[in-house]
Write a protein that holds these residues in place. Sequence first.
Motif, PDB file in Angstrom:
ATOM      1  N   ASP A 255       0.838  -1.198   0.000  1.00  0.00           N
ATOM      2  CA  ASP A 255       0.000   0.000   0.000  1.00  0.00           C
ATOM      3  C   ASP A 255       0.877   1.254   0.000  1.00  0.00           C
ATOM      4  O   ASP A 255       2.097   1.196   0.190  1.00  0.00           O
ATOM      5  CB  ASP A 255      -0.931  -0.020   1.216  1.00  0.00           C
ATOM      6  N   LEU A 261      -1.621  -5.004   1.577  1.00  0.00           N
ATOM      7  CA  LEU A 261      -3.001  -5.376   1.288  1.00  0.00           C
ATOM      8  C   LEU A 261      -3.004  -6.851   0.918  1.00  0.00           C
ATOM      9  O   LEU A 261      -2.376  -7.255  -0.065  1.00  0.00           O
ATOM     10  CB  LEU A 261      -3.571  -4.561   0.137  1.00  0.00           C
ATOM     11  N   LYS A 272      -5.866  -5.067   5.446  1.00  0.00           N
ATOM     12  CA  LYS A 272      -4.730  -4.154   5.551  1.00  0.00           C
ATOM     13  C   LYS A 272      -3.889  -4.643   6.727  1.00  0.00           C
ATOM     14  O   LYS A 272      -4.353  -4.698   7.876  1.00  0.00           O
ATOM     15  CB  LYS A 272      -5.229  -2.723   5.800  1.00  0.00           C
ATOM     16  N   HIS A 307      -3.926  -1.246  -4.673  1.00  0.00           N
ATOM     17  CA  HIS A 307      -4.244   0.104  -4.242  1.00  0.00           C
ATOM     18  C   HIS A 307      -3.896   1.099  -5.356  1.00  0.00           C
ATOM     19  O   HIS A 307      -3.016   0.848  -6.188  1.00  0.00           O
ATOM     20  CB  HIS A 307      -3.475   0.466  -2.972  1.00  0.00           C
ATOM     21  N   GLY A 311      -3.799   4.973  -1.969  1.00  0.00           N
ATOM     22  CA  GLY A 311      -4.595   4.111  -1.107  1.00  0.00           C
ATOM     23  C   GLY A 311      -6.060   4.460  -1.035  1.00  0.00           C
ATOM     24  O   GLY A 311      -6.837   3.787  -0.354  1.00  0.00           O
ATOM     25  N   ARG A 338     -11.516   6.443   4.233  1.00  0.00           N
ATOM     26  CA  ARG A 338     -10.850   5.766   5.349  1.00  0.00           C
ATOM     27  C   ARG A 338     -11.196   6.403   6.702  1.00  0.00           C
ATOM     28  O   ARG A 338     -11.151   5.729   7.727  1.00  0.00           O
ATOM     29  CB  ARG A 338      -9.341   5.761   5.103  1.00  0.00           C
TER      30      ARG A 338
END
Length: 499
Positions: A255, A261, A272, A307, A311, A338
């Motif tokens: 990532d 990942l 993750k 990714h 990301g 996120r």
Amino acid sequence: MYDRPISAAGSQGPHDEHTTRAGFVRRASGGALGLALLGGVRLDGAAAATLRSRSDVRHFRSRPDLRPPRLEVLRAPAAASDRYLFLSPSSGPGQRGVLILDDRGDVVWFRPTTPSTAMNFRTALYKGEPVLTWWQGKAERGLGRGVHVIVDSTYREIARLPAGAGRQSNLHEFTLTPRGTAIVTSYEVRTANLSGVGGPPSGKVIGGIVQEITIPGARVLFAWRSLNHVPIEESHVVFNGHAYDYFHVNSVDIDADGNLLVSARNTWTVYKVHRETGEVLWRLGGKRSDFQMGPGTAFAWQHDARHHDEGGLISLFDNGAAPPVAPQSRGIVVALDRRGRRARLVRQYTHPRRLLSPFMGNAQLLPNGNVVVGWGGLPYVTEFHRGGGVSFDARLPAGGQNYRAFRLPWVGHPHDAPRLVAHRASGRRLLYASWNGATEVAAWRLEAGARPDDLQTALTRPKKGFETSLPVPASGTYASAVALGPVGEELGRSTTIRL
């Protein structure tokens, strides 16, 4: 749709995966394929004759040792690509091996690996130089036993390494890192309590392993074991009495922040993973997703999670089978919020034939916004425009499978010389010139003469495909073929042959 349980009739484990996959492929193809295996195809009766027809395999006068499967281009791109196609056909007619092709389906480079199977063939950088990498070995039960291979731009092998710590090197991942190391996958078998998945209190379970290893020594720098971090109960596979392949790691990506990942097919989850501690930082998808999965973002039996955009985006191949839980497979791009822990579908890519691939597959995002989808267990390779329309479509022969498909730039300068042979057919003699892996040849110059040390230019012809036919000169006892570059520069010269 993806959250309903899988029935026992559709269950699979490492000791019956061939049967499960074969049944799926037979149903999808109307029974014509016989028994399909991940590392090859065993055929019965008329099906064998059909799949091994000569038109399904390429043959070259100058290189009779090379017999790759033919790639039929169903839709050519409107403009020529500056990238080649990278495939590693693992079943169907022709030899197993690593294969580079152009937009017309013409072979650029082929290295047979038969009887071994090759997987995951692509370019990389090693010590600042472009290289080719792949896994090679025996693919069995969806895992495999083999080694990882690196060759340079002259196609000389510079490294061949197993997984670390004496473990089996499984076929699913081989990624070179900017540190000059490699990320590879392996597996282990432990005894565990399987009562939570319908098994015995003491049964065999297969766990996934991710390693970072040195090149070429394969010394382990980091190891992550799924069984230490992911409960067995996260699996969507129903216990069937054999060793329980609950996780099935099938891709590992580095990532943007340097962590990993990890895609696990059988938990329907992308993890993750902290690259130093091994802690699971978050889950995308599956039974315990840390993200709220927006409309169209759920996936099952997926492969190749990557990714993008620092990301903020994840691409993957959503198989939706096998056993089937969706009407068709697709490549998808998912945006990750996120901070708010929400996942949103950005785009999905489905084949006009509504393909449902039971295993393998990938989705590669190109710099121009296009997306290449390899359909894994089905013999198609498709490039989509950013907006979703088909730009390029091609098909291997019936029974052909290919783990991942890529479009990648490559310049090859073979260390061996071009080939020139004379052949008579239908009462006519012709010469055939080729240079396996040479990417910059634009034309062939034929030189001929009465003595091998006194050759003069007889003719020049544009290069056509892998092998170019040239007329035999009216005079001369000896001949040699000279490969010419885009501005007429000499790139290489064949040995001199007697006509």
